[in-house]
Design an enzyme around this catalytic site. Structure first.
Site, PDB file in Angstrom:
ATOM      1  N   ARG A  11       5.246 -13.200   9.900  1.00  0.00           N
ATOM      2  CA  ARG A  11       5.671 -11.906   9.578  1.00  0.00           C
ATOM      3  C   ARG A  11       7.173 -11.750  10.215  1.00  0.00           C
ATOM      4  O   ARG A  11       7.369 -12.630  11.147  1.00  0.00           O
ATOM      5  CB  ARG A  11       4.808 -10.648   9.924  1.00  0.00           C
ATOM      6  CG  ARG A  11       4.021 -10.711  11.204  1.00  0.00           C
ATOM      7  CD  ARG A  11       3.211  -9.554  11.231  1.00  0.00           C
ATOM      8  NE  ARG A  11       3.691  -8.068  10.988  1.00  0.00           N
ATOM      9  CZ  ARG A  11       3.129  -7.479  10.141  1.00  0.00           C
ATOM     10  NH1 ARG A  11       2.163  -7.613   9.235  1.00  0.00           N
ATOM     11  NH2 ARG A  11       3.623  -5.879   9.958  1.00  0.00           N
ATOM     12  N   LYS A  41       4.388   0.456   9.770  1.00  0.00           N
ATOM     13  CA  LYS A  41       4.531   1.525   9.131  1.00  0.00           C
ATOM     14  C   LYS A  41       4.025   2.824   9.934  1.00  0.00           C
ATOM     15  O   LYS A  41       4.292   3.949   9.972  1.00  0.00           O
ATOM     16  CB  LYS A  41       3.556   1.510   8.030  1.00  0.00           C
ATOM     17  CG  LYS A  41       4.561   1.179   6.703  1.00  0.00           C
ATOM     18  CD  LYS A  41       3.608   1.495   5.358  1.00  0.00           C
ATOM     19  CE  LYS A  41       3.168  -0.114   5.010  1.00  0.00           C
ATOM     20  NZ  LYS A  41       2.258   0.121   3.702  1.00  0.00           N
ATOM     21  N   GLU A  54       0.702  -1.234  -0.037  1.00  0.00           N
ATOM     22  CA  GLU A  54       0.165  -0.011   0.193  1.00  0.00           C
ATOM     23  C   GLU A  54       1.002   1.347  -0.075  1.00  0.00           C
ATOM     24  O   GLU A  54       1.603   1.456   0.802  1.00  0.00           O
ATOM     25  CB  GLU A  54      -0.903   0.071   1.379  1.00  0.00           C
ATOM     26  CG  GLU A  54      -1.928   1.094   1.282  1.00  0.00           C
ATOM     27  CD  GLU A  54      -2.515   1.133   2.246  1.00  0.00           C
ATOM     28  OE1 GLU A  54      -2.794   0.355   3.099  1.00  0.00           O
ATOM     29  OE2 GLU A  54      -3.539   2.156   2.649  1.00  0.00           O
TER      30      GLU A  54
HETATM   31  P1  ATP Z   1       2.812  -2.613   8.373  1.00  0.00           P
HETATM   32  O1  ATP Z   1       2.173  -3.642   9.097  1.00  0.00           O
HETATM   33  O2  ATP Z   1       4.247  -2.307   8.488  1.00  0.00           O
HETATM   34  O3  ATP Z   1       2.168  -1.129   8.495  1.00  0.00           O
HETATM   35  P2  ATP Z   1       1.515  -3.285   6.029  1.00  0.00           P
HETATM   36  O4  ATP Z   1       1.097  -4.998   5.952  1.00  0.00           O
HETATM   37  O5  ATP Z   1       0.318  -2.467   6.301  1.00  0.00           O
HETATM   38  O6  ATP Z   1       2.706  -3.035   6.955  1.00  0.00           O
HETATM   39  P3  ATP Z   1       1.481  -3.441   3.180  1.00  0.00           P
HETATM   40  O7  ATP Z   1       1.910  -2.173   2.419  1.00  0.00           O
HETATM   41  O8  ATP Z   1       0.111  -3.671   3.161  1.00  0.00           O
HETATM   42  O9  ATP Z   1       2.058  -2.920   4.660  1.00  0.00           O
HETATM   43  O10 ATP Z   1       2.407  -4.663   3.012  1.00  0.00           O
HETATM   44  C1  ATP Z   1       2.558  -5.266   1.720  1.00  0.00           C
HETATM   45  C2  ATP Z   1       3.063  -6.553   1.857  1.00  0.00           C
HETATM   46  O11 ATP Z   1       4.259  -6.777   2.766  1.00  0.00           O
HETATM   47  C3  ATP Z   1       1.978  -7.240   2.600  1.00  0.00           C
HETATM   48  O12 ATP Z   1       1.652  -8.848   1.674  1.00  0.00           O
HETATM   49  C4  ATP Z   1       2.249  -7.769   3.837  1.00  0.00           C
HETATM   50  O13 ATP Z   1       1.694  -8.919   4.473  1.00  0.00           O
HETATM   51  C5  ATP Z   1       3.873  -7.729   3.714  1.00  0.00           C
HETATM   52  N1  ATP Z   1       4.374  -7.427   4.889  1.00  0.00           N
HETATM   53  C6  ATP Z   1       4.110  -6.324   5.889  1.00  0.00           C
HETATM   54  N2  ATP Z   1       5.029  -6.359   6.852  1.00  0.00           N
HETATM   55  C7  ATP Z   1       5.714  -7.534   6.916  1.00  0.00           C
HETATM   56  C8  ATP Z   1       6.495  -8.000   7.709  1.00  0.00           C
HETATM   57  N3  ATP Z   1       7.018  -7.698   8.915  1.00  0.00           N
HETATM   58  N4  ATP Z   1       6.944  -9.441   7.479  1.00  0.00           N
HETATM   59  C9  ATP Z   1       6.819 -10.017   6.436  1.00  0.00           C
HETATM   60  N5  ATP Z   1       5.729  -9.490   5.589  1.00  0.00           N
HETATM   61  C10 ATP Z   1       5.321  -8.272   5.683  1.00  0.00           C
HETATM   62 MG    MG Z   2      -1.203  -4.176   4.803  1.00  0.00          MG
END
Ligand code: ATP
Ligand code: MG
Length: 558
Positions: A266, A276, A40
């Protein structure tokens, strides 16, 4: 699969995701696999995202499949064009290439709208007037079923009309939503009539003001996967409870493919935060200098710090992919960085806390060019020339008055080696009025050029130095963990766990002339790995410590 493909996958990592793909392929479910990395665009990528990137692009490459870079841009309130550019740069820097396969969920807004209408016509979606708070209240809890909204039984015609007017801008933000009509008593709260569309008046980075209704993650994600013919939609564990909804939508819509969602654990890393929301707060409240502050666990921060992308890929590869979230020690990551830099980083000399050393028996005005090896672990890295003269800079703590026996460096009467140069013996010190040492006086042995004595005598220690007349001034930024606590926020407010000593700036350092045009991480002999910072200007060099030579935290803990 051809024979050469088979060899390729036999060497590849094995984990439940790869097993599942292998099984799907041998069952003939797909001709080839398609994965996607779906950020995102509401912040910069961090090392947790790198895990998802390595997994999605990695399995696509191993199985001769394709991996899409897809921006999940369905919430314009928090998204920005600058993030879209930065994310692409970071994925490329990590070493992955999506070719022509760059997609935006927003490119499908018209199709998604049509599919929402499809659900309405089937009696599977309705427009609701309840407020967000009321929706939450009606939804029930884990132990109590939800209650139906009073608007749940609107007819398809009435819903089609209201939904069209939602799109047309007839209602205020939040006044109405479109919900799926599934089961208000479901044991899975995600199936209690989840929201599919909400009214948000915000300019979208790509569609501008064309829309004032936006699909939710749940409605957009699986359908976009289907449009892109994604076969394996890999996401993190928090989406496991959303999978029944993902499947329900795919089943009830005329989508062109049937992607399958699988969840993995994760990455969590000690002494930092990988959310984020928190990273944005660190930037906005000025706890760090920006997204690319070298203390940040962001990809751009790690790049600025001098971490090679291969070290990040290797670190993630070693952790593997599992079905549970884990906490990985920062020292494990740092060790991987050292392993990558040790064989590749050229050696240089730099003095971070300088004191003058004067060789009394070395001729005034003379200088020599000495040869120094660039990397003792790699002969092919060659040698460089370092200038030597009567006055040098050495580290202040390489001298000690009345030193104990085990002190192997400079103290009066003790002979030490100046790296690549000569043996010197300290003969005296000069102090200022306050008793602070301003100069170390030494005598050198001209027979020991290159750092060895022809008579075979040994010295107890070797120290690094730079020639005062030839050295470049530099600022060196020493970084430590951003958070003192391994799990910020576990015992108290997470911001109270910030490490007040995470940045130490040394402004009066001296480095050897060859560092004037360093463009990649090097090892400062005896000190650690350092990378030139973009703040460097001609004559005003700045270096970031990527990682120390050894794990000082392990030592401190005993
Ligand atoms: P955050 O939890 O840091 O706000 P997010 O999941 O909201 O991150 P996205 O931009 O939606 O951020 O993430 C893109 C992809 O990265 C998604 O498929 C998410 O599952 C994966 N992702 C995010 N954080 C992690 C992590 N700590 N370990 C592995 N994959 C991750
Ligand atoms: Mg997300």
């Amino acid at each position: 699969m051809t024979d050469s493909d088979k060899t390729k996958t036999e060497d590849a990592p094995r984990d439940f995701i790869r097993e599942l793909i292998r099984a799907d392929l041998s069952a003939g479910l797909h001709d080839g696999i398609v994965t996607r990395f779906p950020p995102e665009p509401n912040g910069y990528l961090h090392i947790g995202h790198a895990k998802s990137i390595c997994l999605n692009f990695g399995v696509a490459a191993e199985f001769n499949g394709l991996c899409n870079l897809r921006f999940d841009d369905t919430n314009p309130a928090r998204e920005d064009e600058a993030y879209i550019r930065a994310i692409q740069e970071d994925v490329r820097w990590l070493g992955f290439d999506w070719g022509e396969r760059l997609f935006f969920a927003s490119d499908n807004f018209e199709q998604l709208y049509d599919w929402a209408r499809h659900l309405i016509k089937q009696g599977l979606a309705y427009v609701d007037d309840l407020s967000p708070d009321e929706i939450r209240e009606y939804r029930g809890t884990l132990t109590e079923p939800g209650r139906p909204s009073p608007h749940r039984d609107r007819t398809p015609d009435e819903n089609l009309d209201l939904f069209a007017r939602m799109r047309g801008g007839a209602f205020d933000d939040g006044a109405k939503v479109l919900r799926a009509k599934i089961d208000m008593a479901s044991g899975n709260i995600n199936l209690r009539d989840p929201v599919l569309y909400r009214i948000i008046r915000a300019a979208h980075p790509r569609t501008g003001n064309a829309w004032c209704i936006y699909p939710t993650y749940d409605f957009a994600h699986g359908q976009t996967d289907a449009i892109e013919h994604v076969t394996h939609s890999l996401c993190t564990l928090e989406f496991e409870d959303h999978r029944p909804l993902y499947d329900w939508l795919i089943e009830n819509l005329p989508v062109p493919a049937r992607p399958r969602q699988s969840e993995f654990g994760r990455l969590n890393l000690g002494h930092t935060v990988l959310s984020k929301r928190r990273l944005i707060q660190l930037v906005e409240e000025g706890h760090v200098a920006g997204w690319d502050d070298p203390r940040m666990p962001t990809v751009t921060g790690l790049r600025r710090r001098g971490v090679p992308p291969a070290a990040i890929r290797d670190f993630i590869g070693r952790l593997g992919v599992t079905k549970s979230d884990g906490l990985v020690e920062m020292s494990y990551f740092e060790n991987t960085i050292r392993e990558h830099l040790n064989p590749t980083a050229e050696r240089r000399m730099a003095v971070l806390d300088p004191v003058k050393l004067v060789i009394e028996n070395y001729p005034k005005g003379k200088s020599e060019e000495l040869e120094a090896s660039n990397n003792p672990t790699d002969k092919s890295a060659g040698t460089r020339i370092i200038p030597f003269a009567r006055e040098l800079w050495v580290e202040r703590d390489d001298y000690m008055d009345d030193a104990p026996k085990k002190f192997r460096r400079l103290t009066i009467g003790q002979e030490v080696r100046l790296r690549f140069a000569y043996f010197v013996t300290c003969t005296g010190v000069i102090r200022d009025a306050n008793g602070n040492i301003t100069e170390l006086r030494c005598a050198y042995d001209p027979e020991t050029k290159g750092g060895d004595a022809p008579d075979g005598r040994k010295v107890r220690g070797t120290i690094h130095w730079v020639s005062a007349a030839h050295a470049q001034s530099a600022e060196v930024r020493l970084y430590d963990h951003l958070f003192a606590a391994e799990e910020p926020g576990k015992e108290r407010d997470w911001l109270d766990d910030l490490n007040p000593g995470s940045l130490e700036v040394r402004t009066a350092c001296y480095v050897e002339p060859a560092l004037a045009d360093a463009d990649t991480a090097v090892q400062f002999e005896r000190l650690g790995y350092f990378a030139p910072d973009p703040d460097s200007a001609p004559g005003a060099l700045v270096f970031n410590r990527t990682v120390s030579l050894r794990d000082s935290w392990a030592k401190a803990k005993g």
